[in-house]
Scaffold this motif. Structure first.
Motif, PDB file in Angstrom:
ATOM      1  N   GLN A  78      59.467 -13.261 -23.837  1.00  0.00           N
ATOM      2  CA  GLN A  78      58.167 -12.978 -23.192  1.00  0.00           C
ATOM      3  C   GLN A  78      57.223 -14.160 -23.329  1.00  0.00           C
ATOM      4  O   GLN A  78      56.474 -14.479 -22.407  1.00  0.00           O
ATOM      5  CB  GLN A  78      57.489 -11.765 -23.868  1.00  0.00           C
ATOM      6  N   THR A  79      57.256 -14.819 -24.492  1.00  0.00           N
ATOM      7  CA  THR A  79      56.385 -15.984 -24.716  1.00  0.00           C
ATOM      8  C   THR A  79      56.782 -17.120 -23.790  1.00  0.00           C
ATOM      9  O   THR A  79      55.931 -17.756 -23.163  1.00  0.00           O
ATOM     10  CB  THR A  79      56.496 -16.437 -26.196  1.00  0.00           C
ATOM     11  N   LEU A 111      60.025 -10.746 -11.098  1.00  0.00           N
ATOM     12  CA  LEU A 111      59.573 -10.447 -12.468  1.00  0.00           C
ATOM     13  C   LEU A 111      59.305  -8.953 -12.626  1.00  0.00           C
ATOM     14  O   LEU A 111      59.621  -8.357 -13.647  1.00  0.00           O
ATOM     15  CB  LEU A 111      58.300 -11.229 -12.794  1.00  0.00           C
ATOM     16  N   VAL A 122      55.447 -19.012 -16.174  1.00  0.00           N
ATOM     17  CA  VAL A 122      54.524 -18.420 -15.190  1.00  0.00           C
ATOM     18  C   VAL A 122      53.240 -19.252 -14.972  1.00  0.00           C
ATOM     19  O   VAL A 122      52.888 -19.541 -13.828  1.00  0.00           O
ATOM     20  CB  VAL A 122      54.207 -16.945 -15.545  1.00  0.00           C
ATOM     21  N   PRO A 123      52.546 -19.695 -16.058  1.00  0.00           N
ATOM     22  CA  PRO A 123      51.305 -20.446 -15.809  1.00  0.00           C
ATOM     23  C   PRO A 123      51.536 -21.736 -15.026  1.00  0.00           C
ATOM     24  O   PRO A 123      50.632 -22.190 -14.312  1.00  0.00           O
ATOM     25  CB  PRO A 123      50.764 -20.756 -17.216  1.00  0.00           C
ATOM     26  N   ASP A 145      49.967  -7.823 -13.542  1.00  0.00           N
ATOM     27  CA  ASP A 145      51.195  -8.563 -13.828  1.00  0.00           C
ATOM     28  C   ASP A 145      52.355  -7.598 -14.014  1.00  0.00           C
ATOM     29  O   ASP A 145      52.169  -6.365 -14.002  1.00  0.00           O
ATOM     30  CB  ASP A 145      51.022  -9.502 -15.042  1.00  0.00           C
ATOM     31  N   LEU A 162      58.252 -16.899 -21.004  1.00  0.00           N
ATOM     32  CA  LEU A 162      57.913 -16.507 -19.636  1.00  0.00           C
ATOM     33  C   LEU A 162      56.402 -16.617 -19.376  1.00  0.00           C
ATOM     34  O   LEU A 162      55.967 -17.302 -18.452  1.00  0.00           O
ATOM     35  CB  LEU A 162      58.376 -15.061 -19.418  1.00  0.00           C
ATOM     36  N   ASN A 163      55.631 -15.937 -20.241  1.00  0.00           N
ATOM     37  CA  ASN A 163      54.195 -15.795 -19.975  1.00  0.00           C
ATOM     38  C   ASN A 163      53.352 -17.002 -20.361  1.00  0.00           C
ATOM     39  O   ASN A 163      52.247 -17.175 -19.858  1.00  0.00           O
ATOM     40  CB  ASN A 163      53.647 -14.550 -20.682  1.00  0.00           C
ATOM     41  N   GLU A 164      53.876 -17.839 -21.271  1.00  0.00           N
ATOM     42  CA  GLU A 164      53.069 -18.998 -21.701  1.00  0.00           C
ATOM     43  C   GLU A 164      53.690 -20.327 -21.266  1.00  0.00           C
ATOM     44  O   GLU A 164      53.100 -21.376 -21.440  1.00  0.00           O
ATOM     45  CB  GLU A 164      52.877 -18.955 -23.216  1.00  0.00           C
ATOM     46  N   GLY A 169      54.178  -6.895 -16.558  1.00  0.00           N
ATOM     47  CA  GLY A 169      54.113  -6.052 -17.758  1.00  0.00           C
ATOM     48  C   GLY A 169      53.242  -4.833 -17.505  1.00  0.00           C
ATOM     49  O   GLY A 169      53.581  -3.700 -17.900  1.00  0.00           O
TER      50      GLY A 169
END
Ligand code: B1M
Length: 212
Positions: free
Chosen positions: A35-36, A108, A43-44, A198, A38-40, A200
């Protein structure tokens, strides 16, 4: 570890698929959560790509190369997200709406829903209202989830809801929408049951609705 995430972002922005794949693998090997990454990381980077396109610094070709680099990392993260899967809580039909070819956010949503224990029927991109209607008749899902990335295609979300109503399929369905230009206000205006910012949140809201 923070540097690794920055390097992943840079790799996606610069369209370096092999490098993003290697860096993503290193991050996962070092124990960073999927998840980290992906999200940090992944994705950004796409938001930066969008800003560059808007400023005229990137053309469509560069956006596509960045998307390919994003997928090289996403493909490594995906099995890890799916391995957290529990028994099926319900079924969702998911697609990007008619006229729209953006699929990263939609994928996603599919991935997070599957990881969250839902059965997912992925209709792909450019899904017409008729395609949604046919899929709902065939699969009898609990949810329909639509993605739109273009202001011009958002209207097709409303048209899809209308088509589902016209075919007598609306009552037993929970309809969720999302995508960069979509808002809660827009969701309310077209009669969607929920908006998620998002992937999630799409799962969290599905969980809240399925238990009702
Ligand atoms: Co395009 N594009 N693009 N593009 N593209 C945007 C969307 C844009 C904002 C770029 C910009 O100008 N800054 C702009 C739209 C402007 C507007 O309408 N306001 C734009 C444009 C103009 C276009 C074209 C028209 C360009 C042209 O041809 N002149 C063209 C349209 C093609 C078409 O669809 N008919 C086009 C084409 C493309 C590529 C093919 C090159 C490529 C897509 C590749 C692919 O998807 N395989 C592309 C890309 C990569 C982008 C940007 C840079 C990145 C999109 C992305 O993947 N983001 C994008 C800029 C941006 O969004 N800032 C841009 C990452 C992804 C994880 O985020 O999809 O938002 P997103 O998903 C999020 C949430 O929104 C949410 O969950 C995800 C996060 O967890 N979510 C949901 C999404 N769907 C959900 C559904 C739900 C719930 C949550 O249901 C319940």
């Amino acid at each position: 570890m923070a540097n690794l995430l920055e390097e992943i972002q840079e790799g996606v922005i610069n369209g370096q698929a092999p490098r993003v794949k290697e860096l993503t693998q290193t991050a996962l090997d070092q124990g960073m959560g999927p998840q980290t990454v992906l999200n940090e990381g992944l994705v950004p980077a796409m938001a930066v790509v969008g800003e560059k396109f808007q400023k005229g610094e990137f053309f469509i070709s560069e956006m596509m190369i960045s998307a390919r680099a994003m997928y090289s990392g996403l493909n490594l993260v995906k099995p890890l997200l799916l391995s957290q899967k529990a028994e099926s809580k319900g079924k969702a039909v998911v697609a990007t709406v008619q006229g729209d070819l953006h699929d990263i956010g939609k994928n996603l949503v599919c991935m997070m829903m599957e990881g969250g224990g839902y059965e997912v029927v992925d209709l792909g991109v450019n899904a017409t209202p008729d395609k949604f209607v046919a899929a709902v008749k065939e699969h009898r899902p609990d949810f329909v989830m639509m993605s739109a990335l273009l202001t011009t295609t958002m209207a097709n979300m409303g048209k899809t809801i209308q088509a589902l109503s016209d075919n007598g399929l609306r009552a037993n369905l929970k309809i969720g929408i999302g995508g960069a230009p979509v808002t809660q206000r827009f969701a309310d205006s077209i009669g969607a049951d929920f908006y998620a910012a998002d992937a999630g949140e799409a799962v969290t809201k599905a969980n809240m609705l399925i238990s009702k």
